[in-house]
Scaffold this active site. Structure first.
Site, mmCIF file in Angstrom:
data_model
loop_
_atom_site.group_PDB
_atom_site.id
_atom_site.type_symbol
_atom_site.label_atom_id
_atom_site.label_comp_id
_atom_site.label_asym_id
_atom_site.label_seq_id
_atom_site.Cartn_x
_atom_site.Cartn_y
_atom_site.Cartn_z
ATOM 1 N N GLY A 215 -5.259 73.200 9.456
ATOM 2 C CA GLY A 215 -6.994 73.400 8.630
ATOM 3 C C GLY A 215 -7.055 72.066 8.031
ATOM 4 O O GLY A 215 -6.947 71.122 8.425
ATOM 5 N N ASN A 216 -7.875 72.302 7.019
ATOM 6 C CA ASN A 216 -8.549 71.276 6.155
ATOM 7 C C ASN A 216 -8.777 71.731 4.887
ATOM 8 O O ASN A 216 -8.490 72.769 4.388
ATOM 9 C CB ASN A 216 -9.862 70.619 6.965
ATOM 10 N N PHE A 217 -9.330 70.517 4.020
ATOM 11 C CA PHE A 217 -9.229 70.741 2.541
ATOM 12 C C PHE A 217 -10.393 71.537 1.981
ATOM 13 O O PHE A 217 -10.985 71.604 0.892
ATOM 14 C CB PHE A 217 -9.227 69.512 1.928
ATOM 15 N N SER A 218 -11.399 72.151 3.005
ATOM 16 C CA SER A 218 -12.776 72.654 2.497
ATOM 17 C C SER A 218 -12.410 73.670 1.645
ATOM 18 O O SER A 218 -11.618 74.595 2.143
ATOM 19 C CB SER A 218 -13.478 73.025 3.858
ATOM 20 N N ALA A 283 -16.226 73.591 7.595
ATOM 21 C CA ALA A 283 -15.666 72.647 8.197
ATOM 22 C C ALA A 283 -14.612 73.256 9.249
ATOM 23 O O ALA A 283 -13.553 73.465 8.930
ATOM 24 C CB ALA A 283 -14.821 71.977 7.320
#
Ligand code: C5P
Length: 403
Positions: A215-218, A283
């Site tokens: 995943g990512n930090f969005s 994102a």
């Protein structure tokens, strides 16, 4: 009375703090009254040292509130009722002390308790000496207020009461009036009624096994702010949200929760056909594990597992290929280097009409923050720079640009 003023009939709480600029609050009060607003003045104890309640009550036709109750009658002044009565609250001048109290919830006077109870838009016009204004404590507190959604009416550069010259002069009453009028003009703007908008927001999670993901930090804040602003302007909004912990900002928004890029693509393909605007703010993870395991990968394995990845579908590019006449497609780009070049290349490759460039280099902009600073680039190459503001304000500016 100015018959056409958007302030006609509006309830304004005018908060006045103890600063020399309080003398300008008298003109501001008169302008609000002339514009047809009903104004309740709330003044801090220090404010009364600079301007008398008699002047203010004579102009506002209402007793000025300063204490929690009237000493001789015991009459209680309800900050909660005042907060609910207000269509907006304008604090001008706002001193460093009051800004600090507002930012940190130090509710030791009527002005701050009313601020904390106010449900409506709050405008803050700071006024102080240049060094106080520039102190990190003040700038941090002002940033906090901005992150709460308050609109900061920046002070001007000029001659200050101290004799020094610099940033700290309260904005002129005529300009404060304009900012408040513009807010109400926009609030009654339903020009997007009947328009359909599709927005993607947040990250996507690509499952590795039942307990792990890529995943990512969005956090989804920018996409949710856009959805809220489109809905406020009357549009019919569908928000396709990746895994985020945000509440839906408006009950008129139709929300579809998804997990992975593939699920997001499916939702967008179904929804985008009749949309007038599609804003791809999510994102999306670029890669997903080639095979999702149905059992947890064990640490006890002798070998370190190798994760093979496959490319995720590009949702924006897919919608770009499907784009029909009259549809506007907007993408976002988060870049760390050669920002403009990369953004323009993406705009062309994905057949977008606009791309909103977020720079990872600007403090206060990007993932997880309540503020953002962006450059909006259109297909014909025009660029609009939006300086650091709350994500709600940036959303409004983005929409102004793309419609
Ligand atoms: O190519 P890049 O990920 O930098 O492009 C960013 C833009 O493309 C954003 O608008 C994002 O929402 C969209 N995007 C997408 N599907 C992907 C990757 C990005 O819709 N798989």
């Amino acid at each position: 009375m100015t018959p056409s003023s958007p302030l006609e009939g509006k309830h304004i709480v005018l908060g006045i703090c103890g600063g020399i600029a309080a003398y300008k609050s008298v003109s501001l009060l008169r302008l609000f009254i002339k514009a047809g607003a009903e104004v309740q003045v709330v003044i801090t104890p220090a404010g009364k040292q600079f301007i008398t309640p008699v002047t203010l009550s004579a102009l506002s036709h209402k007793p000025v509130v300063s204490e929690f109750f009237t000493a001789n009658t015991g009459e209680w002044h309800s900050h909660v009722d005042l907060g609910m009565w207000a269509d907006c609250m304008v604090i001008a001048p706002a001193t460093a002390s009051t800004i600090g109290k507002m930012a940190n919830g130090i509710a030791d006077n009527m002005l701050v308790t009313t601020y904390l109870s106010a449900k409506s838009q709050v405008f803050v016009a700071p006024a102080m000496d240049l060094d106080m204004m520039a102190h990190p404590s003040t700038t941090r507190n002002i940033d906090l207020l901005r992150s709460y959604g308050n609109i900061i009416i920046e002070p001007e550069d000029g001659y200050l009461a101290s004799g020094l010259v610099g940033k700290g002069r309260m904005e002129e009453p005529e300009n404060i009036l304009k900012v408040v009028e513009q807010f109400f003009e926009k609030a009654s703007d339903k020009t997007l009624k009947g328009k359909k908008v599709l927005i993607t927001a947040g990250p996507t999670y690509e499952k590795i096994d039942p307990v792990r993901f890529i995943g990512n930090f969005s956090t989804g804040k920018m996409g949710f702010a856009l959805a809220a602003e489109f809905a406020r302007r009357g549009a019919d909004v569908t928000l396709v949200a990746g895994p985020v912990s945000l509440p839906t900002p408006d009950h008129n928004i139709r929300r579809i929760d998804v997990m992975s890029a593939r699920e997001m693509l499916e939702a967008c393909e179904t929804e985008c056909g009749d949309s007038d605007y599609a804003v791809m703010c999510a994102a999306v993870a670029d890669y997903a594990p080639e095979n999702e395991l149905d059992r947890k990968i064990k640490r006890e394995h002798e070998d370190v597992p190798v994760l093979r990845l496959k490319k995720n579908p590009d949702i924006a590019a897919t919608l770009g290929r499907m784009k029909r006449e009259g549809q506007t497609l907007v993408g976002f780009a988060l870049e760390t280097d050669h920002e403009l070049e990369h953004a323009v290349e993406k705009l062309q490759r994905k057949n977008l009409d606009f791309i909103v460039l977020n720079s990872m280099r600007t403090p206060g902009a990007g993932f997880g923050t309540d503020t953002n600073a962006v450059t909006i680039i259109s297909r014909d190459g025009t660029k609009a720079e939006i300086g650091l503001k709350s994500k709600a304000e940036v959303a409004s500016d983005i929409i102004d640009n793309i419609i």
